[in-house]
Design a protein around this motif. Sequence first.
Motif, PDB file in Angstrom:
ATOM      1  N   SER A  22       0.863  -1.233   0.174  1.00 50.78           N
ATOM      2  CA  SER A  22       0.003   0.102   0.037  1.00 50.78           C
ATOM      3  C   SER A  22       0.852   1.314   0.202  1.00 50.78           C
ATOM      4  O   SER A  22       1.972   1.222   0.384  1.00 50.78           O
ATOM      5  N   LYS A  24       2.661   4.687   1.056  1.00 51.69           N
ATOM      6  CA  LYS A  24       2.771   5.350   2.286  1.00 51.69           C
ATOM      7  C   LYS A  24       2.338   6.705   2.213  1.00 51.69           C
ATOM      8  O   LYS A  24       2.795   7.614   1.925  1.00 51.69           O
ATOM      9  N   LEU A  25       1.357   6.735   3.293  1.00 53.83           N
ATOM     10  CA  LEU A  25       0.558   7.915   3.537  1.00 53.83           C
ATOM     11  C   LEU A  25       0.955   8.793   4.700  1.00 53.83           C
ATOM     12  O   LEU A  25       1.351   8.355   5.824  1.00 53.83           O
ATOM     13  N   GLU A  27       0.426  12.162   7.385  1.00 52.94           N
ATOM     14  CA  GLU A  27      -0.592  12.829   7.940  1.00 52.94           C
ATOM     15  C   GLU A  27      -0.701  14.292   7.497  1.00 52.94           C
ATOM     16  O   GLU A  27       0.360  15.013   8.085  1.00 52.94           O
ATOM     17  N   ARG A  39      -8.626  11.669   0.678  1.00 52.61           N
ATOM     18  CA  ARG A  39      -8.824  10.296   0.328  1.00 52.61           C
ATOM     19  C   ARG A  39     -10.169   9.708   0.679  1.00 52.61           C
ATOM     20  O   ARG A  39     -10.759   9.024  -0.042  1.00 52.61           O
ATOM     21  N   LEU A 130      -2.014  16.088  -2.788  1.00 56.10           N
ATOM     22  CA  LEU A 130      -1.666  14.694  -2.464  1.00 56.10           C
ATOM     23  C   LEU A 130      -0.451  14.225  -3.177  1.00 56.10           C
ATOM     24  O   LEU A 130       0.216  13.809  -2.587  1.00 56.10           O
ATOM     25  N   GLU A 134       2.760  13.283  -0.791  1.00 58.87           N
ATOM     26  CA  GLU A 134       3.001  11.926  -0.868  1.00 58.87           C
ATOM     27  C   GLU A 134       4.128  11.351  -1.682  1.00 58.87           C
ATOM     28  O   GLU A 134       4.730  10.333  -1.511  1.00 58.87           O
ATOM     29  N   ASN A 140       6.576   5.555  -2.470  1.00 58.29           N
ATOM     30  CA  ASN A 140       5.530   5.822  -3.305  1.00 58.29           C
ATOM     31  C   ASN A 140       6.036   5.798  -4.636  1.00 58.29           C
ATOM     32  O   ASN A 140       5.180   5.324  -5.704  1.00 58.29           O
TER      33      ASN A 140
END
Length: 489
Positions: A22, A24-25, A27, A39, A130, A134, A140
Amino acid sequence: MRIRRLLVSFVAASLVAACAPSPKLAEPSGFFIALKTCRARYAEMDAKIDAAGVRDGVFHRVPGFPYLRSDRMLASFRDEVKTVDEIGGWLRRMREFDQEAREFEFENLGLNAQERAILRGEFLNCGRGLAALEFDNPDNFKLVHDTMSPPDAYSSGTRALGLYPLTQPLLRASVRRHEDRVRAEFAKPRSELLGTGTPLRWQVQPVEDVSLIPAKVSEAYPDELGFPGLVDSAWRAIAEVNAPELLMAQGAGARQLGLPVWLADGHGGTRLDIDSAQAQVHYQIGFTRFGAERLIQVNYFFWFRTPDALPGEVPVDGLIWRVTLDNELRPIAYDSARASGREHFWFAVRHDLPRQVRPQGPAPFFPQESLAPAEPSLLLDAASGGVRGVTASDSSLAARRYTLARYEDLYRMPLPGGGSRSLFDRDGHIPGTRMPAPEWYAVSGVPQPGVLRHFMRLPVSYLGEQHFDDAFVLEQAFAPMLPVVATGR
């Protein structure tokens, strides 16, 4: 043992895909605090789109990044973008693809102009923000690199079961027999191919000012990846100048050129048909990579109402004609395909462009040895509707006019009761269509042979794998010419 190994490999590949990492998000905070709900908003809107069955079936949605979509051309650069500008342009194009696709999804969802404008601005800011947040994380970038390629239009499951290797000799023999028949038909006189119908010549209706066309593509403000930039009127002028002429039969029982439309079926639903009162041809500007060059390609889509549709299928057939232009916007090659992917033909235009001796994929098929003219007339066979000659225009025949429209118009076709719907489903197929094709050809990995498809979801070979929109498709047929290097003497 061979089949067992193939099955094990297929299952293993499926498990790897299911366990894909997945993103890497981060904050959002500070300057990025407004992105905190982005999101969740993407997930909410995508759920509505999927529930309504209006998901766009054109671009590939990059897993884990709802603001990115890609195509085979962008995916071809994934190992080449190195500088900040190149990476930025690469990601920007993926965001633009997402914005474009969402525009059609919003319209087909039934949202009005004001609602679409609000969402357009919201997701434009979300996607831009984003991406900036990100992609500070190199993990990513690697994840996008590994997952951005559109899936094959071929069924890996069918091939993994071992049917393709077992039947490949039969497929090869069947394809070669068809190619021999096509060559023989190209050699037939025009009168025989047109049958008893009266010849009908179609030409494009010119609208744009051709002075908008630049002298050279290299002067058209290329972007970070080398793609030229022009205004819409210039692109349309290029499409008009290179639009082919059609020569086909007319009369009872003949195919009729027209416009795909949704009609009421009398039972509260809709059905697809062709309105022959509207002679409209769709065009799409594309690009191909040829050595170090980025060449413009103009795709033309002809739609016909057919008298020989299979029982229970809609009477629609389609033909694609593609023109590849050099840096001075002169045709260097043509290719054509049925909208089902059958009969992918190549045509040479110039003597100085050598044919590919060792193609990396399926061997290209040239049905006629003579060079095609720079202003071609496509002779369509009355029996099959396929291209059976590319010749010079016959000015002795009276001509009718067809108009050009953008291919994107097919993504939001009006419904009889109001609203709109795409011609294509989420898999890029045109539902209810199926032109004659041997059912057993499905062992090649082409699902549902004969179904009409979007040109970016179009497999064009039963031997090996070849997609109509492959980034290097021209190199399958022709060898790039090496630039002349000065020796300094």
